[in-house]
Design a protein around this motif. Structure first.
Motif, short mmCIF file in Angstrom:
data_model
loop_
_atom_site.label_atom_id
_atom_site.label_comp_id
_atom_site.label_asym_id
_atom_site.label_seq_id
_atom_site.Cartn_x
_atom_site.Cartn_y
_atom_site.Cartn_z
N ASN A 97 0.82 -1.22 0.00
CA ASN A 97 0.00 0.00 0.00
C ASN A 97 0.85 1.26 0.00
O ASN A 97 0.33 2.36 0.19
N GLY A 98 2.15 1.11 -0.19
CA GLY A 98 3.01 2.28 -0.27
C GLY A 98 3.65 2.66 1.05
O GLY A 98 4.61 3.43 1.08
N GLU A 99 3.14 2.13 2.15
CA GLU A 99 3.78 2.37 3.45
C GLU A 99 4.99 1.44 3.58
O GLU A 99 5.15 0.51 2.80
N ASN A 100 5.81 1.69 4.58
CA ASN A 100 6.99 0.84 4.77
C ASN A 100 6.60 -0.59 5.12
O ASN A 100 5.76 -0.81 5.99
N ILE A 101 7.20 -1.53 4.43
CA ILE A 101 6.99 -2.94 4.75
C ILE A 101 7.95 -3.31 5.86
O ILE A 101 9.16 -3.13 5.74
N ILE A 102 7.39 -3.77 6.98
CA ILE A 102 8.21 -4.06 8.16
C ILE A 102 7.91 -5.46 8.65
O ILE A 102 6.75 -5.83 8.86
N LEU A 103 8.96 -6.25 8.83
CA LEU A 103 8.79 -7.65 9.21
C LEU A 103 9.90 -8.10 10.15
O LEU A 103 10.95 -7.45 10.22
N ARG A 104 9.66 -9.17 10.84
CA ARG A 104 10.63 -9.71 11.78
C ARG A 104 10.77 -11.23 11.59
O ARG A 104 9.78 -11.90 11.29
N VAL A 105 11.97 -11.73 11.79
CA VAL A 105 12.24 -13.16 11.66
C VAL A 105 12.98 -13.65 12.90
O VAL A 105 13.97 -13.04 13.31
N ALA A 106 12.46 -14.74 13.49
CA ALA A 106 13.11 -15.33 14.66
C ALA A 106 14.11 -16.39 14.22
O ALA A 106 13.78 -17.26 13.41
N PHE A 107 15.33 -16.28 14.73
CA PHE A 107 16.34 -17.31 14.48
C PHE A 107 16.69 -18.01 15.78
O PHE A 107 17.05 -17.34 16.77
N LYS A 108 16.63 -19.32 15.78
CA LYS A 108 16.97 -20.09 16.97
C LYS A 108 18.47 -19.99 17.24
O LYS A 108 19.24 -19.63 16.35
N PRO A 109 18.89 -20.29 18.47
CA PRO A 109 20.33 -20.36 18.73
C PRO A 109 20.97 -21.43 17.84
O PRO A 109 20.38 -22.48 17.61
N THR A 110 22.15 -21.13 17.31
CA THR A 110 22.85 -22.05 16.41
C THR A 110 22.92 -23.45 17.01
O THR A 110 23.21 -23.61 18.19
N ALA A 111 22.66 -24.44 16.17
CA ALA A 111 22.65 -25.82 16.66
C ALA A 111 24.04 -26.35 16.93
O ALA A 111 24.24 -27.21 17.80
N THR A 112 25.03 -25.85 16.20
CA THR A 112 26.41 -26.32 16.42
C THR A 112 26.99 -25.67 17.68
O THR A 112 27.13 -24.45 17.73
N ILE A 113 27.29 -26.49 18.68
CA ILE A 113 27.87 -25.98 19.92
C ILE A 113 29.03 -26.86 20.35
O ILE A 113 29.17 -27.98 19.87
N ARG A 114 29.88 -26.32 21.24
CA ARG A 114 31.03 -27.10 21.71
C ARG A 114 30.71 -27.71 23.07
O ARG A 114 31.33 -27.41 24.08
N LYS A 115 29.70 -28.55 23.09
CA LYS A 115 29.30 -29.21 24.32
C LYS A 115 28.90 -30.65 24.01
O LYS A 115 28.44 -30.93 22.90
N GLU A 116 29.07 -31.52 24.94
CA GLU A 116 28.65 -32.91 24.75
C GLU A 116 27.14 -33.01 24.69
O GLU A 116 26.43 -32.39 25.48
N GLN A 117 26.65 -33.81 23.72
CA GLN A 117 25.20 -34.00 23.61
C GLN A 117 24.90 -35.47 23.33
O GLN A 117 25.67 -36.14 22.65
N LYS A 118 23.78 -35.92 23.84
CA LYS A 118 23.32 -37.27 23.51
C LYS A 118 22.81 -37.29 22.08
O LYS A 118 22.08 -36.40 21.66
#
Lengths: 362, 362, 362, 362
Positions: A290-311
């Protein structure tokens, strides 16, 4: 068929994180657009790992080559193919990945679907795939700028619970690029950087929210019913690695208002243009800009690659432990900014061409 | 081109709120599926205005007719065309709409794009368009059920700030349908109904959040890179009228966790299947279903049609007042539930056919 | 997915020869085009069986209804849905068809693919499906005429070995419609009619060639590489029932020339336009229209339905005899003329919109 | 959007004859197919100029590199990108082409459409573009062979007026490859070679007809209505450079028969299979394969590039003479054989995947 995006301005990306290279074919680019590998490289450098102390230390230069579609510095209207070679990497770093599924990665689902995967560094599901998107997005942005002075600007709005104060109507690219976390709120940016560094040292990671604004978008872009502008943008950004949520305009918070509070009343501005007093619609009504500013947001999860032991489990169906070692990116948000911008620009450019035609738009 | 959704299971909707009728053509439906107009009607009745005291009082019977694609009670593999006739309506109710743009509706953007619109009752942007989606969704659901016992169940999770407590892993259709607001938390449902009635009496409206779960989804659905399952679902639900936000799995809230908190560790279950301990991924990893429950949420803004005076402009560019009169729907959420289910089912069915082929899936 | 044709001007047809009806949804039609059911009916009447003594005696009125997409006589830019109801027919006429495969029909292959078919009158493979195409073609023709005065004119060029002498550069619709066989060579037309009547009396059938010309096509339509204009036209006409061959410009005969004989030399005409001296290219070079007349031919086999005994098999795998009885159409060519015109017009219109955009073309 | 072909097995080609290179991205290839660059190279060498004394003397090695989608010798299910680098060429050879339009080439139409073109050696309209198709076709052929032992064999049927006698039901690849003109009729092949050599010495060129057979095609491939198997094949081969006509089965000659002569009667073979006595349908009925051999023919005009003076015009609109000099290919037919095979294989493979799904077909 999942590797193509868009209809009239249509991109097809290819490539795994390891192997010959990654890239993109852009079909439908208007002819006679001036474009150079250098311009594209600027955007790729914003996406690149290792660009600052808070991103993954992997040194990738990601130098792009334009293979086709450009002649004497101008686009031909034919497919533009852009290639970024992969580096030779010591794949023994990844040996564990050949058998153990990394939690919250795509290893297990790729195996379930295809019965095979390039287990080196994530293969096709690696964020390295977004190189093609960002390269194409650089061209889309240039078209948008030339046709209607459209600006697409993304920035980090929030890291974990640290939220910056930013006005999407006035924020500039310079403000975004003024710090390594790409949050234009300088004071908040410092705290974000501190949080990311501290989290990284612990071998852990954080996520957050990228906000993006598109300004000067002409009225009339977006095709009801299914190809609503916000629906296409939603698809674009939700196809980015690690994205978990999308909202436009008032978004989830808008559901706390009543109708009379939420509606955007109309008025006639000084140029005789129909405008809205507020912009809870986020620049799109009925799927059409409609000519107004298009404003949007995107959620990003914490990166899956980490330096910790996981099962985890192996591809043979045995439970095991994945040792957290090697390099990791404690926060993908700063690098996600150009990715979000690219997807928004690609959608806008596609609809611009639907509206004006490939050869008539410039 | 915006009126088609899906690739192998592909729907094309048509129709304005006024005129001959609305409907859908479904291309790619597997042959030999038993289907009847009555089964489809069940879902249409869930979508229908006037079904309870808290929805719009318009009486629409919305009786569907199958025009093609079904022979002796079974699908032929050819296009299934479904038509719902519009009723003769007193269009003078809408006379004001011919010239005044309703705030936060699509009137102004349709005029900007097309230079013409069917101004009676919203025309193509009317929620009446979703009849075609819901009819097609009824068939998609049946295919999913037959092929893999997949259940797609939506419900009202939140109305304004009233949030129900619902376990997506166990909720049943019976629980959803046990009250008119379609919130399986009976106690909360009562408060929601009260809020909607009170808001409606004030001529105002409220929004909220629909949550949807898909259970028993086979592993391996979803095509990286752009046609990730969550990206296609996002596009589908963000193309519904009044939707402003989407999230999958942990969504926006997941950005408050660290990587170690967020990652879904793997284990081997009693059947030897690779499973995840938690389900923050929402049943999708790397764009591909992992066999866990797919859980998503959609934000719907408060309905734009209200019975209150609002500032607006005419199609001649003059500022004016829109009198709030006539009928209105104080809360679209209960009726949005079958719409969300339909879009989720359509995406899953499309990917099921990509995986198995049209003629081999049943 | 096989029931949709085109990208920006996109049609989806539906319907079997028996059942509720047949029709089409046209997506992407430019807004503000004046169109009426009467105009569409004119083309449908040219396609209709029973229109003359040399076509099938089945009396079908084929009255069309516009269900959506048109408001106060003008297109809205939204999907135009057009429906033609089927008549109640005595299906016992077709009882034999339930079990015996008609030679050179689609009965056996539909059963092989779908395991089910509507065996009444050919079901989906009936030429009745082309009603939707011809209706959509009527609209495409009108757009082409308004935008660039494009004329698409087809005619019967040959019946069996009787070939008419027609100049595609000057032939008029009036000449085509001046006789029931639609061959503008009046003398040859008489012999054609005689041959068809005689063949029909014998319970046999004949085929032939339809030629079609598109005049005043703007330069620049057609997308290399795969969507070359002649490739899209070839697909369109080869998807018509009974078509067995296609050629453009010099076609198969052109292979008997040498390069120097075949090449179309260029010159500058009195308006300064680049033109070709000859037109062996058939108006298309490199897949793109060059402004010369587009000329093409389509071969249609003799109708498969005949009134003669033939060896065949049942759907149970037993050899049997199909008695030739009932009504048959000794020659489909006159009715194929509007079908070919429709497909050519649809392709041209699709490319016109790719070039100019949906909302900017008129 | 014209650079993509296919839906489930989908290729996108890129590249001009000069510039970085040409290639293809293949999306939708089933996983776990063994494939090597060497196998692909075999087909590329059949397409390559300079392979024999009767083709263009340009020495192009056309060595392909697989950039992605293959891991440890097997396909991943992800996009396969294949690149063939262009050689450095002396572009001064082409200087005349920068300003003068070559008759019956695409120079003028590209300029009309795009306002720009890569005038070196034909740019995007060069037959060099077909490298990507042939590379993709090599993979499609292998899939077809593995799934159902499908053989796709093309050969030169006619050069100018010299027509070979070949039985499509028994012809072998070895017979095709036994001579440089790829006509399995050895005696006729010699006369063809003589004609081509003689024509070439005169600076002239000849065209002809390629015939292609696909054997062992499973019943049930092909989607009515628009995506009929013959319609998709027609589009594929009519998008090849220099093709002017297409026919399937009885083709144009079939129009000289009556219905009773043309119909393919059914019988039950020794395996209980429904078969046709004759095969005038060319292996396809109602758009769907019937298990008989698919037989088709493609007309190729004489090559437009000749070594003779021709009248033409410049891009400035002035009439001039194009001197015929340099290298030319007197007959493209032998090299067109693998191109036709590729397009047929691509269409069959696409429909095979629609039928069986990407991940289930192998």
């Amino acid at each position: 068929m999942g590797n193509t995006f868009g209809h009239l301005f249509r991109i097809t990306t290819f490539g795994e994180s390891h192997g010959g290279g990654v890239g993109v074919v852009i079909d439908g680019c208007p002819p006679q657009l001036e474009i150079s590998a250098e311009e594209i490289q600027v955007e790729l450098d914003r996406r690149r790992p290792g660009q600052s102390k808070i991103t993954t230390p992997r040194k990738e230069t990601d130098t792009c080559e334009i293979l086709s579609g450009v002649f004497e510095g101008k686009t031909l209207g034919t497919p533009i193919s852009i290639l970024v070679r992969n580096k030779d990497t010591r794949s023994q770093d990844y040996d564990e990945m050949a058998v153990k599924y990394r939690p919250s990665h795509a290893d297990a689902t790729y195996d379930a679907k295809y019965g095979i995967r390039n287990w080196q560094g994530g293969g096709r599901s690696s964020a390295r795939e977004t190189i093609g998107r960002v390269a194409a997005g650089a061209i889309a942005k240039k078209i948008l700028r030339q046709v209607a002075n459209v600006e697409v600007i993304g920035y980090v709005k929030r890291i974990k619970d640290l939220e910056g104060s930013v006005d999407p109507n006035t924020v500039t690219l310079e403000q975004v690029e003024s710090n390594i976390v790409r949050c234009p709120d300088a004071e908040c940016a410092e705290r974000m950087i501190e949080l990311i560094e501290q989290t990284g040292r612990q071998g852990n990671s954080v996520g957050g929210v990228v906000e993006c604004v598109a300004r000067n978008v002409p009225k009339g872009l977006g095709d009801p019913v299914f190809d609503k502008l916000e629906a296409d943008i939603a698809k674009g950004v939700m196809s980015l690695p690690a994205s978990k949520g999308f909202e436009i305009g008032s978004g989830f918070a808008g559901t706390l208002l009543t109708g009379i509070e939420h509606n955007d009343e109309f008025y006639i501005d000084e140029n005789g243009e129909t405008r809205t007093v507020t912009n809870r619609s986020g620049g799109i009504q009925g799927g059409i800009s409609n000519g107004e500013n298009i404003i949007l947001r995107v959620a990003f999860k914490p990166t899956a690659t980490i330096r910790k032991e996981q099962k985890t489990v192996t591809n043979e169906g045995e439970e095991t432990i994945l040792a957290g070692k090697g390099r990791h990116d404690p926060c993908v948000l700063p690098r996600a900014v150009p990715m979000v911008e690219a997807m928004v620009a690609l959608v806008l450019c596609d609809h611009l061409l639907r509206y004006h035609g490939q050869c008539k738009v410039l």
